[in-house]
Design an enzyme around this catalytic site. Structure first.
Site, PDB file in Angstrom:
ATOM      1  CD  GLU A  44     -13.231   7.598 -12.072  1.00 34.41           C
ATOM      2  OE1 GLU A  44     -13.783   6.381 -12.592  1.00 34.41           O
ATOM      3  OE2 GLU A  44     -12.167   8.138 -13.164  1.00 34.41           O
ATOM      4  CB  THR A  45     -10.721   4.761  -8.514  1.00 34.44           C
ATOM      5  OG1 THR A  45     -11.649   4.275  -8.563  1.00 34.44           O
ATOM      6  CG2 THR A  45      -9.852   4.095  -7.559  1.00 34.44           C
ATOM      7  CG  MET A  66       1.988  -7.100  14.354  1.00 32.58           C
ATOM      8  SD  MET A  66       3.198  -7.428  15.718  1.00 32.58           S
ATOM      9  CE  MET A  66       2.651  -5.803  17.099  1.00 32.58           C
ATOM     10  CG  HIS A  89     -11.555   0.030  -9.000  1.00 32.00           C
ATOM     11  ND1 HIS A  89     -11.308  -0.525 -10.593  1.00 32.00           N
ATOM     12  CD2 HIS A  89     -12.958  -0.179  -9.415  1.00 32.00           C
ATOM     13  CE1 HIS A  89     -11.727  -0.344 -11.279  1.00 32.00           C
ATOM     14  NE2 HIS A  89     -13.713   0.273 -10.701  1.00 32.00           N
ATOM     15  CG  HIS A 130     -14.294   2.603  -7.079  1.00 31.95           C
ATOM     16  ND1 HIS A 130     -14.341   3.538  -8.008  1.00 31.95           N
ATOM     17  CD2 HIS A 130     -15.418   1.606  -7.702  1.00 31.95           C
ATOM     18  CE1 HIS A 130     -15.873   3.754  -8.595  1.00 31.95           C
ATOM     19  NE2 HIS A 130     -16.321   2.359  -8.475  1.00 31.95           N
ATOM     20  CG  ASP A 166       7.867   3.467  12.594  1.00 28.42           C
ATOM     21  OD1 ASP A 166       8.120   4.202  12.909  1.00 28.42           O
ATOM     22  OD2 ASP A 166       7.946   2.898  11.197  1.00 28.42           O
ATOM     23  CG  HIS A 192       5.616  -8.698  19.188  1.00 29.40           C
ATOM     24  ND1 HIS A 192       5.480  -8.601  17.701  1.00 29.40           N
ATOM     25  CD2 HIS A 192       5.684  -8.470  19.530  1.00 29.40           C
ATOM     26  CE1 HIS A 192       5.635  -9.263  17.930  1.00 29.40           C
ATOM     27  NE2 HIS A 192       5.232 -10.026  18.885  1.00 29.40           N
ATOM     28  CB  CYS A 196       5.458  -4.203  14.892  1.00 26.18           C
ATOM     29  SG  CYS A 196       6.490  -5.108  15.863  1.00 26.18           S
ATOM     30  CG  HIS A 232       4.833   6.313   9.069  1.00 25.94           C
ATOM     31  ND1 HIS A 232       4.158   5.780   8.198  1.00 25.94           N
ATOM     32  CD2 HIS A 232       5.307   5.051  10.219  1.00 25.94           C
ATOM     33  CE1 HIS A 232       4.512   4.973   7.739  1.00 25.94           C
ATOM     34  NE2 HIS A 232       5.439   4.490   8.529  1.00 25.94           N
TER      35      HIS A 232
END
Length: 367
Positions: A304-305, A175, A331, A280, A122, A119, A160, A124
């Protein structure tokens, strides 16, 4: 199609190849952090988040985390369906890690000898070396320490990424997790004014792909590697059997519902390492939403969303104004109702009469 043996051998060969990058400079070398203060953090399982300052105190520091990989069976619904999970620290998602912009995040990743697979991780939030993936792949019985400087504020996924078909398989086996890099002076609203939260919750959304037998029942397997071929067939159909929050349908409902009080401001960090999603809050709103998860950008207001792209994390602030149970859902309602992507907030406090809904009793329609 890869057999299980080829899949496991591929992980070992990838690990051997990655070992050749050992002579490369570390993401953040020892001299970069010499003399900086260090803080050891004890992580907690989601939806909770370890203690942290919303506004940084003093200058940059090295924030130390230790995370242990666990391969284990996890029940993912009320019917007892089993996922042969791969996890960071035993939870799905892995814990949320919080640092401030300019800090150094230092992670020791432990792959115990009880594991069957190699394993890695990564980030970001990191720069270069495949987010650390090139430097962190460890076989069972090994550990590695990675350090990088958090140069961008926001919420970011980690997952992973051991190479090839192993990447999606490990991700949809559980993962993934998230990092939150706070601005040193804290969060700001759309006008640049400081905003704070009283509580923070981390919701990790996962799509699972469980094979079925000839009778249509979900299958069980002995270990993490045994389901590889059949799970890959289901994955290639791109139709998940489950879409859940925090590892299991109903994991954040009932006694496990997230808690709040009227008047409290809640920060919700929401990640999805693989598919798009649309959080939501039923009966509530996103007062301020960093939909793309980046705090250098002004937040949107009164949503709202909101939309979280696959492979990313976002954040939303809401101040609860009325007591009650609030459903927090994806949603795409098929995924919320049929596949499991629903959570609850239980909010205590007094009613605001000004905001109470007015309902007239139903009456027959005149003919």
């Amino acid at each position: 199609m890869l057999t299980r043996r080829e899949a496991l051998l591929g992980s070992v060969l990838t690990a051997a190849a990655v070992a050749t990058v050992g002579a490369m400079p570390a993401v953040a070398s020892a001299k970069d952090v010499a003399g900086l203060p260090r803080e050891k953090v004890t992580m907690v399982p989601p939806p909770f988040v370890h203690a942290h300052d919303q506004v940084a105190k003093g200058g940059p520091k090295v924030v130390e985390f230790i995370m242990t990989i666990e391969e284990k069976p996890v029940v993912i619904d009320a019917d007892g369906t089993q996922l042969n999970a791969m996890t960071y620290n035993g939870s799905i998602p892995g814990p949320l890690m919080v640092v401030h912009e300019g800090d150094y995040l230092e992670l020791t990743l432990v792959n115990p000898d009880t594991s069957t697979l190699a394993h890695n991780i990564d980030f970001h939030a990191a720069t270069g070396a495949l987010g650390g993936g090139e430097l962190t792949l460890v076989n069972p019985g090994e550990q590695v320490t990675l350090r990088f400087k958090a140069t961008r504020s926001g919420t970011f996924v980690y997952h992973c990424a051991p190479g090839g078909a192993m990447i999606p398989w490990h991700v949809v086996s559980g993962m993934s997790g998230a990092v939150m890099v706070l601005p040193r002076d804290g969060l700001k609203d759309d006008k640049g004014r400081p905003v704070r939260y009283d509580r923070i919750y981390y919701v990790g959304e996962n799509d699972f792909y469980i094979p079925r037998d000839e009778q249509g029942q979900f299958k069980k397997y002995e270990s993490a590697g045994d389901n590889y071929e059949e799970t890959m067939r289901v994955m290639r159909g791109l139709i998940p059997t489950h879409v859940v929050f925090n590892g299991k349908a109903g994991s954040l409902t009932g006694d496990n519902a997230m808690k709040a009080k009227v008047g409290e401001t809640i920060l919700i960090v929401h990640s999805q390492a693989n598919r798009d999603t649309r959080p939501h809050l039923i009966g509530g709103h996103g007062d301020f939403v960093w939909e793309q998860g980046k705090f250098a950008n002004p937040p949107a207001k009164d949503l709202e969303t909101w939309f979280i792209r696959g492979g990313s994390a976002g954040a939303a602030l809401y101040t609860f104004l009325q007591p009650g149970i609030y459903a927090y859902v994806n949603h795409n309602l098929i995924e919320a109702v049929e596949l499991g992507a629903t959570a609850h907030f239980t909010v205590e406090g007094n009613w605001d009469d000004d905001l109470m809904m007015q309902v007239e009793p139903p009456k027959a329609i005149a003919s």
